[in-house]
Scaffold this motif. Structure first.
Motif, PDB file in Angstrom:
ATOM      1  N   GLN A  50       0.834  -1.201   0.000  1.00  0.00           N
ATOM      2  CA  GLN A  50       0.000   0.000   0.000  1.00  0.00           C
ATOM      3  C   GLN A  50       0.875   1.260   0.000  1.00  0.00           C
ATOM      4  O   GLN A  50       1.317   1.717   1.053  1.00  0.00           O
ATOM      5  N   PRO A  51       1.138   1.827  -1.159  1.00  0.00           N
ATOM      6  CA  PRO A  51       1.951   3.045  -1.242  1.00  0.00           C
ATOM      7  C   PRO A  51       1.362   4.149  -0.372  1.00  0.00           C
ATOM      8  O   PRO A  51       0.153   4.365  -0.355  1.00  0.00           O
ATOM      9  N   GLY A  52       2.223   4.848   0.356  1.00  0.00           N
ATOM     10  CA  GLY A  52       1.781   5.924   1.229  1.00  0.00           C
ATOM     11  C   GLY A  52       1.372   5.462   2.607  1.00  0.00           C
ATOM     12  O   GLY A  52       1.268   6.265   3.527  1.00  0.00           O
ATOM     13  N   LEU A  53       1.161   4.158   2.781  1.00  0.00           N
ATOM     14  CA  LEU A  53       0.707   3.629   4.065  1.00  0.00           C
ATOM     15  C   LEU A  53       1.614   2.523   4.583  1.00  0.00           C
ATOM     16  O   LEU A  53       2.205   2.643   5.652  1.00  0.00           O
ATOM     17  N   GLY A  54       1.718   1.447   3.829  1.00  0.00           N
ATOM     18  CA  GLY A  54       2.603   0.359   4.197  1.00  0.00           C
ATOM     19  C   GLY A  54       3.132  -0.301   2.941  1.00  0.00           C
ATOM     20  O   GLY A  54       2.392  -1.014   2.260  1.00  0.00           O
ATOM     21  N   TYR A 179      -4.541  -5.428  -2.756  1.00  0.00           N
ATOM     22  CA  TYR A 179      -5.008  -4.316  -3.572  1.00  0.00           C
ATOM     23  C   TYR A 179      -4.210  -4.214  -4.866  1.00  0.00           C
ATOM     24  O   TYR A 179      -4.719  -3.720  -5.877  1.00  0.00           O
ATOM     25  N   SER A 180      -2.982  -4.676  -4.850  1.00  0.00           N
ATOM     26  CA  SER A 180      -2.172  -4.651  -6.070  1.00  0.00           C
ATOM     27  C   SER A 180      -2.807  -5.489  -7.171  1.00  0.00           C
ATOM     28  O   SER A 180      -2.777  -5.118  -8.352  1.00  0.00           O
ATOM     29  N   GLU A 181      -3.394  -6.623  -6.790  1.00  0.00           N
ATOM     30  CA  GLU A 181      -4.086  -7.459  -7.776  1.00  0.00           C
ATOM     31  C   GLU A 181      -5.277  -6.721  -8.359  1.00  0.00           C
ATOM     32  O   GLU A 181      -5.554  -6.813  -9.564  1.00  0.00           O
ATOM     33  N   CYS A 182      -6.003  -5.992  -7.506  1.00  0.00           N
ATOM     34  CA  CYS A 182      -7.139  -5.201  -7.992  1.00  0.00           C
ATOM     35  C   CYS A 182      -6.670  -4.101  -8.936  1.00  0.00           C
ATOM     36  O   CYS A 182      -7.302  -3.818  -9.958  1.00  0.00           O
ATOM     37  N   TYR A 204      -1.942   4.884  -4.382  1.00  0.00           N
ATOM     38  CA  TYR A 204      -1.799   4.228  -5.670  1.00  0.00           C
ATOM     39  C   TYR A 204      -1.819   5.230  -6.822  1.00  0.00           C
ATOM     40  O   TYR A 204      -1.007   5.165  -7.745  1.00  0.00           O
ATOM     41  N   ALA A 205      -2.774   6.160  -6.780  1.00  0.00           N
ATOM     42  CA  ALA A 205      -2.936   7.109  -7.876  1.00  0.00           C
ATOM     43  C   ALA A 205      -1.710   8.004  -8.039  1.00  0.00           C
ATOM     44  O   ALA A 205      -1.450   8.513  -9.129  1.00  0.00           O
ATOM     45  N   PRO A 264       2.597  14.090  -1.643  1.00  0.00           N
ATOM     46  CA  PRO A 264       2.714  13.961  -3.101  1.00  0.00           C
ATOM     47  C   PRO A 264       1.396  13.649  -3.807  1.00  0.00           C
ATOM     48  O   PRO A 264       1.236  13.965  -4.976  1.00  0.00           O
ATOM     49  N   ALA A 265       0.438  13.042  -3.090  1.00  0.00           N
ATOM     50  CA  ALA A 265      -0.844  12.697  -3.709  1.00  0.00           C
ATOM     51  C   ALA A 265      -1.887  13.778  -3.502  1.00  0.00           C
ATOM     52  O   ALA A 265      -3.021  13.649  -3.947  1.00  0.00           O
TER      53      ALA A 265
END
Length: 280
Positions: A50-54, A179-182, A204-205, A264-265
């Motif tokens: 999870q980018p930005g979180l973990g 979530y990467s699979e999604c 992610y975005a 950054p997001a």
């Protein structure tokens, strides 16, 4: 960690002792709570994707949850080098705590009444909202618009449950392990939207490879109060973590973690919640 000064004789005894017990070396399990000064370790559950979180990277672990967990661990008496990070998928978080695989979990872990029957929660330390990530050329104005569409979420997440029960019961829900699979499915067109918390979607975005391809729908479909999960009944650990979270907000380390990870997001985060203040 400062090494104790020992005499030559004591050092020899220590070396023999370590040799005899080498087979019992660190196996990744969490250690006892303590000051981290006697070789003790602490095992913390996080997400790895999870980018930005973990997020697990070649250089280590990054994200808001990682920063919060590291701060809490320091207040518990552990340096960063004393931490063993363990991936805890959404569907396995309660069992990981029950088995004792981890000492606590900081992994976008929304506090719910159902989960509180199985684990205890410190916090909350962040208020997020469920939203949708869609392709940049798509438009979804309200939750009901995803009825009939292919929607992806992670098995065991509150987002998947909200969709099934309340928001769009006719959506074609695809549950995946991560979530990467999604995200891969959204990029390929296999699914029409990814749903989870806006904090996760913003991470992610904002990734370089996805900039301009996806966007947040901007729907506040639910309130998600992130808490730190601990084993049911461990009130001592619970109290210590709550005090650490309060200190993190007071000394502005919380604000810095938000800026470092979500800046950054351009994520519009809610103010730091008060301990025990659950927003329904």
């Amino acid at each position: 960690m400062n090494l104790r000064k020992v005499s030559a004789a004591a050092a020899t005894v220590l070396a023999l002792s370590l040799t005899a017990t080498a087979c019992g070396s660190d196996d990744g399990d969490g250690g006892d709570s303590g000051d981290g000064g006697d070789g003790k370790k602490i095992t913390i559950g996080i997400k790895y994707d999870q980018p930005g979180l973990g997020l697990k990277t070649p250089d280590g672990y990054t994200g808001f949850d990682v920063d919060v967990a590291t701060y809490v661990a320091k207040e518990l008496g552990y340096d960063a080098k004393d931490i063993t990070w363990k991936e805890t998928p959404s569907a396995d978080r309660e069992e990981a705590l029950k088995r004792g695989d981890v000492d606590f979990i900081a992994a976008t872990y929304s506090i719910t009444d159902e989960r509180k029957e199985k684990v205890d929660f410190a916090g909350p330390y962040l208020l997020a909202h469920q939203d949708l990530l869609i392709r940049s050329d798509d438009n979804i104005a309200k939750g009901a618009d995803i009825n009939g569409k292919k929607l992806c979420s992670v098995a065991g997440s509150t987002s998947a449950q909200n969709i099934k029960n309340d928001i769009a019961p006719k959506a074609q829900l695809r549950e995946r392990g991560t979530y990467s699979e999604c995200l891969d499915g959204l990029a390929s067109g296999a699914v029409d939207a990814l749903t989870t918390d806006d904090s996760i979607l913003a991470g992610y975005a904002s990734q370089n490879e996805y900039k301009g391809k996806f966007k947040l729908a901007g729907l506040n479909l639910s309130n998600e109060n992130y808490g730190i999960g601990v084993k049911k009944g461990d009130t001592e650990m619970l109290d210590k973590i709550n005090k650490a979270l309060e200190k993190m907000v007071e000394d502005k380390s919380w604000d810095k973690a938000v800026t470092d990870n979500f800046g950054p997001a351009d994520y519009k985060n809610e103010p730091a919640p008060k301990i025990g203040d659950i927003v329904k």
